[in-house]
Design a protein around this motif. Structure first.
Motif, PDB file in Angstrom:
ATOM      1  N   TRP A 121       0.829  -1.207   0.000  1.00 57.06           N
ATOM      2  CA  TRP A 121       0.000   0.000   0.000  1.00 57.06           C
ATOM      3  C   TRP A 121       0.865   1.259   0.000  1.00 57.06           C
ATOM      4  O   TRP A 121       0.590   2.211  -0.742  1.00 57.06           O
ATOM      5  N   ALA A 122       1.894   1.276   0.819  1.00 52.78           N
ATOM      6  CA  ALA A 122       2.768   2.447   0.905  1.00 52.78           C
ATOM      7  C   ALA A 122       3.469   2.704  -0.425  1.00 52.78           C
ATOM      8  O   ALA A 122       3.565   3.856  -0.872  1.00 52.78           O
ATOM      9  N   THR A 123       3.942   1.642  -1.054  1.00 51.95           N
ATOM     10  CA  THR A 123       4.592   1.787  -2.362  1.00 51.95           C
ATOM     11  C   THR A 123       3.603   2.332  -3.382  1.00 51.95           C
ATOM     12  O   THR A 123       3.944   3.214  -4.180  1.00 51.95           O
ATOM     13  N   GLY A 124       2.381   1.829  -3.356  1.00 50.46           N
ATOM     14  CA  GLY A 124       1.355   2.313  -4.268  1.00 50.46           C
ATOM     15  C   GLY A 124       1.032   3.778  -4.048  1.00 50.46           C
ATOM     16  O   GLY A 124       0.878   4.546  -5.010  1.00 50.46           O
ATOM     17  N   ILE A 125       0.943   4.184  -2.788  1.00 53.26           N
ATOM     18  CA  ILE A 125       0.651   5.584  -2.476  1.00 53.26           C
ATOM     19  C   ILE A 125       1.776   6.490  -2.953  1.00 53.26           C
ATOM     20  O   ILE A 125       1.529   7.555  -3.537  1.00 53.26           O
ATOM     21  N   VAL A 126       3.021   6.079  -2.740  1.00 54.53           N
ATOM     22  CA  VAL A 126       4.161   6.867  -3.218  1.00 54.53           C
ATOM     23  C   VAL A 126       4.142   6.957  -4.740  1.00 54.53           C
ATOM     24  O   VAL A 126       4.385   8.028  -5.319  1.00 54.53           O
ATOM     25  N   LEU A 127       3.828   5.861  -5.406  1.00 51.63           N
ATOM     26  CA  LEU A 127       3.764   5.853  -6.871  1.00 51.63           C
ATOM     27  C   LEU A 127       2.674   6.795  -7.372  1.00 51.63           C
ATOM     28  O   LEU A 127       2.905   7.603  -8.282  1.00 51.63           O
ATOM     29  N   VAL A 128       1.491   6.724  -6.783  1.00 55.09           N
ATOM     30  CA  VAL A 128       0.384   7.596  -7.206  1.00 55.09           C
ATOM     31  C   VAL A 128       0.717   9.064  -6.918  1.00 55.09           C
ATOM     32  O   VAL A 128       0.498   9.936  -7.772  1.00 55.09           O
ATOM     33  N   ALA A 129       1.263   9.344  -5.745  1.00 56.52           N
ATOM     34  CA  ALA A 129       1.609  10.730  -5.397  1.00 56.52           C
ATOM     35  C   ALA A 129       2.652  11.297  -6.349  1.00 56.52           C
ATOM     36  O   ALA A 129       2.542  12.446  -6.799  1.00 56.52           O
ATOM     37  N   THR A 130       3.652  10.490  -6.674  1.00 55.32           N
ATOM     38  CA  THR A 130       4.684  10.954  -7.601  1.00 55.32           C
ATOM     39  C   THR A 130       4.110  11.126  -9.010  1.00 55.32           C
ATOM     40  O   THR A 130       4.450  12.087  -9.706  1.00 55.32           O
ATOM     41  N   GLY A 131       3.226  10.230  -9.403  1.00 57.64           N
ATOM     42  CA  GLY A 131       2.579  10.354 -10.711  1.00 57.64           C
ATOM     43  C   GLY A 131       1.729  11.609 -10.804  1.00 57.64           C
ATOM     44  O   GLY A 131       1.753  12.317 -11.817  1.00 57.64           O
ATOM     45  N   ILE A 132       0.979  11.908  -9.753  1.00 53.78           N
ATOM     46  CA  ILE A 132       0.167  13.131  -9.730  1.00 53.78           C
ATOM     47  C   ILE A 132       1.073  14.364  -9.778  1.00 53.78           C
ATOM     48  O   ILE A 132       0.790  15.320 -10.507  1.00 53.78           O
ATOM     49  N   THR A 133       2.157  14.334  -9.017  1.00 56.13           N
ATOM     50  CA  THR A 133       3.110  15.446  -9.036  1.00 56.13           C
ATOM     51  C   THR A 133       3.677  15.639 -10.435  1.00 56.13           C
ATOM     52  O   THR A 133       3.758  16.769 -10.932  1.00 56.13           O
ATOM     53  N   TYR A 134       4.059  14.548 -11.073  1.00 54.88           N
ATOM     54  CA  TYR A 134       4.595  14.612 -12.441  1.00 54.88           C
ATOM     55  C   TYR A 134       3.559  15.223 -13.386  1.00 54.88           C
ATOM     56  O   TYR A 134       3.874  16.104 -14.190  1.00 54.88           O
ATOM     57  N   TYR A 135       2.312  14.774 -13.278  1.00 49.48           N
ATOM     58  CA  TYR A 135       1.233  15.292 -14.121  1.00 49.48           C
ATOM     59  C   TYR A 135       1.052  16.795 -13.906  1.00 49.48           C
ATOM     60  O   TYR A 135       0.969  17.572 -14.857  1.00 49.48           O
ATOM     61  N   LEU A 136       0.983  17.204 -12.626  1.00 42.01           N
ATOM     62  CA  LEU A 136       0.764  18.616 -12.321  1.00 42.01           C
ATOM     63  C   LEU A 136       1.922  19.490 -12.786  1.00 42.01           C
ATOM     64  O   LEU A 136       1.708  20.595 -13.294  1.00 42.01           O
ATOM     65  N   ILE A 137       3.131  19.019 -12.613  1.00 46.93           N
ATOM     66  CA  ILE A 137       4.289  19.799 -13.047  1.00 46.93           C
ATOM     67  C   ILE A 137       4.285  19.976 -14.559  1.00 46.93           C
ATOM     68  O   ILE A 137       4.657  21.027 -15.071  1.00 46.93           O
ATOM     69  N   HIS A 138       3.846  18.973 -15.289  1.00 49.07           N
ATOM     70  CA  HIS A 138       3.796  19.095 -16.742  1.00 49.07           C
ATOM     71  C   HIS A 138       2.621  19.947 -17.213  1.00 49.07           C
ATOM     72  O   HIS A 138       2.615  20.407 -18.348  1.00 49.07           O
ATOM     73  N   LYS A 139       1.629  20.156 -16.353  1.00 55.80           N
ATOM     74  CA  LYS A 139       0.523  21.044 -16.699  1.00 55.80           C
ATOM     75  C   LYS A 139       0.894  22.513 -16.499  1.00 55.80           C
ATOM     76  O   LYS A 139       0.319  23.391 -17.105  1.00 55.80           O
ATOM     77  N   ILE A 140       1.853  22.772 -15.605  1.00 55.41           N
ATOM     78  CA  ILE A 140       2.286  24.151 -15.341  1.00 55.41           C
ATOM     79  C   ILE A 140       3.214  24.579 -16.467  1.00 55.41           C
ATOM     80  O   ILE A 140       4.212  23.908 -16.740  1.00 55.41           O
TER      81      ILE A 140
END
Length: 146
Positions: A121-140
């Protein structure tokens, strides 16, 4: 006035020390990358030469993928070093993409049969959080595009 000049010289000296340290890190990273490529080739050779010859099991493929990913992560880190040397600024997009690749490597090589559910679960949460961060950074938009 003289104190300001000494501060400027001191800061110049510190920047040069950091610059040469980064160049040294870049050179060392090239050696790590070359070593990693040799290791990937050796791993593939060993897996294919073992009996039964030219047959790769799922664990062999996963080990090979893990070795490939380590080299790709090293190349990403090298790119970070080069960009920092060139621009003297940390490129957050590349750092986040490197982190995402490292997490993806971890997900690929994990042995889910031996892990605690909380670790998964922790690995999945880190993966999702990093993926969301990557998505948001590319939207800026980049500063240069304004």
């Amino acid at each position: 006035m003289k104190e300001i000049q000494q501060d400027d010289k001191f800061l110049w000296l510190l920047r040069n020390v950091i610059h040469y340290c980064l160049k040294t890190l870049g050179l060392l990273m090239v050696l790590v990358i070359i070593s990693g490529v040799v290791d990937v080739a050796w791993t593939i050779y060993q897996r294919l030469a073992a009996k039964p010859m030219f047959i790769l099991t799922i664990s062999d493929v996963l080990a090979t993928f893990g070795a490939f990913m380590v080299v790709l992560i090293a190349i990403e880190i090298f790119q970070n070093i080069i960009l920092y040397l060139r621009d003297d600024v940390i490129h957050v997009k590349i750092v986040i993409s490197t982190a995402l690749m490292a997490i993806a490597r971890k997900v690929i090589i994990l042995d889910y049969d031996t892990l605690e559910p909380m670790h998964i679960w922790a690995t999945g949460i880190v993966l999702v959080a990093t993926g969301i961060t990557y998505y948001l950074i590319h939207k800026i938009p980049d500063e240069g595009q304004k």
